[in-house]
Write an enzyme that holds these catalytic residues in place. Structure first.
Site, short mmCIF file in Angstrom:
data_model
loop_
_atom_site.label_atom_id
_atom_site.label_comp_id
_atom_site.label_asym_id
_atom_site.label_seq_id
_atom_site.Cartn_x
_atom_site.Cartn_y
_atom_site.Cartn_z
N GLY A 32 0.77 -1.19 0.04
CA GLY A 32 -0.12 -0.01 0.12
C GLY A 32 0.95 1.14 0.00
N GLY A 33 2.16 1.07 -0.57
CA GLY A 33 3.16 2.11 -0.54
C GLY A 33 2.59 3.55 -1.38
N SER A 34 1.65 3.25 -2.45
CA SER A 34 1.12 4.19 -3.18
C SER A 34 0.00 5.17 -2.48
CB SER A 34 0.73 4.02 -4.53
OG SER A 34 -0.14 2.80 -4.39
N GLY A 35 -0.40 4.41 -1.35
CA GLY A 35 -1.65 5.29 -0.68
C GLY A 35 -1.37 6.56 0.21
N GLY A 38 1.03 5.47 2.81
CA GLY A 38 2.50 5.07 2.43
C GLY A 38 3.04 6.17 1.66
N TYR A 162 -15.42 -4.02 7.09
CA TYR A 162 -14.29 -3.58 6.99
C TYR A 162 -13.75 -3.77 8.54
CZ TYR A 162 -10.53 0.23 7.41
OH TYR A 162 -9.46 0.83 7.66
N PRO A 189 -4.73 3.73 14.13
CA PRO A 189 -5.01 5.00 13.77
C PRO A 189 -6.33 5.64 13.86
CG PRO A 189 -3.80 3.98 11.97
CD PRO A 189 -4.38 2.97 12.83
N LYS A 213 -15.12 19.04 -2.44
CA LYS A 213 -16.26 19.83 -2.54
C LYS A 213 -16.16 21.43 -2.38
CE LYS A 213 -18.92 17.17 0.21
NZ LYS A 213 -19.99 16.63 0.93
P1 NAP Z 1 -5.35 4.28 0.57
O1 NAP Z 1 -4.75 5.69 0.27
O2 NAP Z 1 -6.59 3.98 -0.17
O3 NAP Z 1 -4.13 3.31 -0.23
C1 NAP Z 1 -4.52 1.99 -0.43
C2 NAP Z 1 -3.27 1.18 -0.58
O4 NAP Z 1 -3.53 -0.31 -0.86
C3 NAP Z 1 -2.71 1.74 -2.22
O5 NAP Z 1 -1.43 1.86 -2.07
C4 NAP Z 1 -3.32 0.64 -3.10
O6 NAP Z 1 -2.46 0.49 -4.14
C5 NAP Z 1 -3.15 -0.51 -1.97
N1 NAP Z 1 -3.97 -1.72 -2.66
C6 NAP Z 1 -5.50 -1.82 -2.37
N2 NAP Z 1 -6.00 -2.81 -2.88
C7 NAP Z 1 -4.77 -3.73 -3.09
C8 NAP Z 1 -4.60 -5.06 -3.59
N3 NAP Z 1 -5.56 -5.80 -3.99
N4 NAP Z 1 -3.23 -5.61 -3.84
C9 NAP Z 1 -2.27 -4.33 -3.68
N5 NAP Z 1 -2.37 -3.36 -3.05
C10 NAP Z 1 -3.77 -2.69 -2.97
O7 NAP Z 1 -5.22 3.96 1.94
P2 NAP Z 1 -4.71 4.57 3.03
O8 NAP Z 1 -5.60 5.65 3.87
O9 NAP Z 1 -3.33 5.01 2.89
O10 NAP Z 1 -4.64 3.67 4.12
C11 NAP Z 1 -3.50 2.50 4.50
C12 NAP Z 1 -4.12 2.01 5.62
O11 NAP Z 1 -4.50 2.64 7.01
C13 NAP Z 1 -4.88 1.00 5.34
O12 NAP Z 1 -4.67 -0.38 6.09
C14 NAP Z 1 -6.23 1.49 6.09
O13 NAP Z 1 -7.33 0.46 6.47
C15 NAP Z 1 -5.66 2.12 7.31
N6 NAP Z 1 -6.60 3.08 7.94
C16 NAP Z 1 -6.78 4.37 7.08
C17 NAP Z 1 -7.53 5.41 7.75
C18 NAP Z 1 -7.77 6.62 6.98
O14 NAP Z 1 -8.69 7.48 7.38
N7 NAP Z 1 -7.39 6.66 5.50
C19 NAP Z 1 -7.74 5.22 9.05
C20 NAP Z 1 -7.50 4.17 9.85
C21 NAP Z 1 -6.68 3.08 9.12
P3 NAP Z 1 -3.05 1.26 -5.54
O15 NAP Z 1 -2.54 2.72 -5.37
O16 NAP Z 1 -2.20 0.64 -6.60
O17 NAP Z 1 -4.51 1.21 -5.72
O1 GFB Z 2 -14.46 9.95 7.26
P1 GFB Z 2 -15.93 9.52 7.24
O2 GFB Z 2 -16.31 9.33 5.92
O3 GFB Z 2 -15.97 8.45 8.10
O4 GFB Z 2 -16.65 10.64 7.91
P2 GFB Z 2 -16.17 7.80 9.43
C1 GFB Z 2 -17.85 10.52 7.94
C2 GFB Z 2 -18.73 11.66 8.70
O5 GFB Z 2 -18.62 12.86 8.21
C3 GFB Z 2 -20.06 11.39 9.04
C4 GFB Z 2 -19.84 13.43 7.59
O6 GFB Z 2 -20.58 12.17 10.28
C5 GFB Z 2 -20.73 12.28 7.79
O7 GFB Z 2 -22.13 12.61 7.76
N1 GFB Z 2 -19.42 14.04 6.25
C6 GFB Z 2 -19.73 15.49 6.08
C7 GFB Z 2 -18.98 13.52 5.25
N2 GFB Z 2 -19.67 15.56 5.12
C8 GFB Z 2 -19.12 14.44 4.31
C9 GFB Z 2 -18.35 14.24 3.03
O8 GFB Z 2 -18.55 14.99 2.02
N3 GFB Z 2 -18.11 13.01 2.85
C10 GFB Z 2 -17.88 11.97 3.87
N4 GFB Z 2 -17.30 10.89 3.52
N5 GFB Z 2 -18.46 12.25 5.38
C11 GFB Z 2 -14.93 5.87 8.53
C12 GFB Z 2 -15.27 4.35 8.40
O9 GFB Z 2 -15.92 6.24 9.35
O10 GFB Z 2 -13.82 6.16 9.19
C13 GFB Z 2 -14.15 3.63 7.80
O11 GFB Z 2 -16.50 4.08 7.82
C14 GFB Z 2 -12.84 4.27 8.18
O12 GFB Z 2 -14.23 2.10 7.88
C15 GFB Z 2 -12.75 5.31 8.62
O13 GFB Z 2 -12.01 3.29 9.00
C16 GFB Z 2 -11.51 5.70 9.45
O14 GFB Z 2 -15.44 8.41 10.29
O15 GFB Z 2 -17.68 7.98 10.02
#
Ligand code: NAP
Ligand code: GFB
Length: 340
Positions: A32-35, A38, A162, A189, A213
């Site tokens: 996931g190094g491209s996310g 990462g 999830y 996190p 938005k």
């Molecule tokens: P992200 O930006 O969506 O990046 C996802 C990464 O996973 C990308 O590098 C993607 O590759 C890779 N990937 C997805 N499906 C794959 C597959 N089938 N095979 C190989 N690689 C795959 O995610 P992120 O936000 O950086 O999240 C990183 C970690 O943190 C995840 O485990 C996530 O659950 C966790 N996390 C995230 C949040 C958050 O708010 N974002 C919060 C808590 C925990 P491509 O770029 O090639 O698609």
């Molecule tokens: O980050 P988010 O989508 O996920 O935030 P969660 C959702 C909250 O933001 C809700 C409000 O209260 C939504 O009503 N919201 C307001 C919006 N405007 C927007 C908008 O434009 N987009 C989005 N997405 N929300 C996620 C989990 O929960 O937390 C995932 O569903 C993940 O599994 C992530 O792990 C960390 O914080 O609610």
């Protein structure tokens, strides 16, 4: 120096490499190094002096292998033979994508996690740091949430696919330690944001969604639509802060039990506060509308960072508004290439 030194090495961890017969350089594979996360780790490693001499870092994307395939995953690990793995690859999305695709979130993440952890074990990886999330904790719980509560009850129904898939990483890590003595661990996190986030409005998290938005509404001279009531509470962590903490966990944290990586409870903000911060950073002046026909999701998931603070009392998180400003600036400057 504003941040705790994440480049130090715990001598006990080094010693264990040697007992495992893996003397020599650390080769770190980042799935996931491209996310979002990462790319932040890559920046800390390459631009902030996070990489130490002799270390090799390999950042992977889905183009290198589809980690849902056991064969492709095994071949990838046999090719690189890492000593350490930061496992980030996952199907990731905000509230609304989770609500639409619980089955995909469950299946894809269970496959990816099992393949990565099993391949790591097969090639003798010394340490794996995987990534859970505070949204996997029980919905009905006492606050603040801590690391001992992961399996105490059902998660919020919006993202149960999830959440259960992520919880199974903890099960896998504990079983792998019990059966093989492997010290594979996980971090927990809160909501992450920063440069290189997924700014897709329908699928992404709240902050990248609001930034995108507001950017479009500013161009069109229209009000910003915030979904839900704006009342739910969230702790947000800047991806660069999380990256610095990841390096510390990789090098210093020696437990199999996971650790919450979060700002303090006092830094929890409402969705309205988050929207206001975006409005300020983008100098947006066309008004804000709350669409209460859209879901609020989980009201709060307030997490304790007491365990983290015990280890790292001096770590300084980037102030929320500074991090929002940097993220907005990055999005505006990189609009053409941003994921959206
Ligand atoms: P992200 O930006 O969506 O990046 C996802 C990464 O996973 C990308 O590098 C993607 O590759 C890779 N990937 C997805 N499906 C794959 C597959 N089938 N095979 C190989 N690689 C795959 O995610 P992120 O936000 O950086 O999240 C990183 C970690 O943190 C995840 O485990 C996530 O659950 C966790 N996390 C995230 C949040 C958050 O708010 N974002 C919060 C808590 C925990 P491509 O770029 O090639 O698609
Ligand atoms: O980050 P988010 O989508 O996920 O935030 P969660 C959702 C909250 O933001 C809700 C409000 O209260 C939504 O009503 N919201 C307001 C919006 N405007 C927007 C908008 O434009 N987009 C989005 N997405 N929300 C996620 C989990 O929960 O937390 C995932 O569903 C993940 O599994 C992530 O792990 C960390 O914080 O609610």
């Amino acid at each position: 120096m504003p941040h705790t030194d994440v480049t130090a090495t715990n001598p006990e961890v080094l010693l264990r490499y040697r007992m495992d017969g893996q003397v020599g350089a650390m080769r770190v594979l980042v799935t996931g190094g491209s996310g979002l996360v990462g790319r932040a780790i890559e920046r800390v490693v390459k631009e902030e002096g996070g990489r130490r001499e002799g270390e090799e870092w390999i950042f992977l994307s889905s183009k290198d292998a589809n980690l849902m395939s056991a064969e492709e995953t095994r071949a990838l690990f046999q090719k690189h033979r890492p000593t350490h793995v930061i496992h980030l690859a996952a199907m990731v999305g905000g509230l609304f994508r989770n609500m639409r695709q619980n089955l995909d979130f469950w299946r894809n993440n269970v496959y990816i996690n099992d393949n990565v952890l099993q391949a790591s074990h097969e090639v003798g990886v010394v340490k794996v740091v995987s990534c859970l999330s505070t949204c996997i904790f029980p919905d009905k719980t006492s606050y603040p949430i801590d690391e001992t509560m992961i399996h105490n009850g059902p998660p919020h129904e919006s993202n149960f696919g999830y959440a259960y898939a992520k919880r199974m990483i903890d099960v896998h890590n504990r079983a792998c330690f019990q059966q093989y003595g492997r010290r594979y661990t996980a971090v927990i996190p809160t909501n992450v944001f920063g440069p290189h986030d997924n700014f897709n409005i329908e699928d992404g998290h709240v902050l990248p969604g609001l930034i995108h938005k507001a950017y479009l509404a500013k161009k069109e001279g229209k009000a910003l639509q915030v979904w839900g009531s704006g009342r739910p509470l969230r702790q947000f962590i800047y991806s660069l802060d999380l990256a610095r903490l990841f390096l510390w966990v990789l090098r210093e944290y020696d437990e199999v039990d996971p650790i919450i990586l979060s700002v303090g409870e006092e830094d929890e903000v409402s969705i309205k506060d988050a929207a206001d911060a975006v409005v300020e950073a983008l100098e947006f002046k066309h008004g804000v509308i709350y669409d209460t026909s859209k879901a609020d999701g989980q009201f709060k998931k307030t997490a304790s960072n007491a365990k983290l603070r015990k280890y790292l009392p001096d770590f300084k998180f980037t102030p929320f508004k500074t991090a929002i400003k940097e993220t907005c600036d990055w999005f505006v400057a990189n609009y053409d290439i941003a994921r959206k």
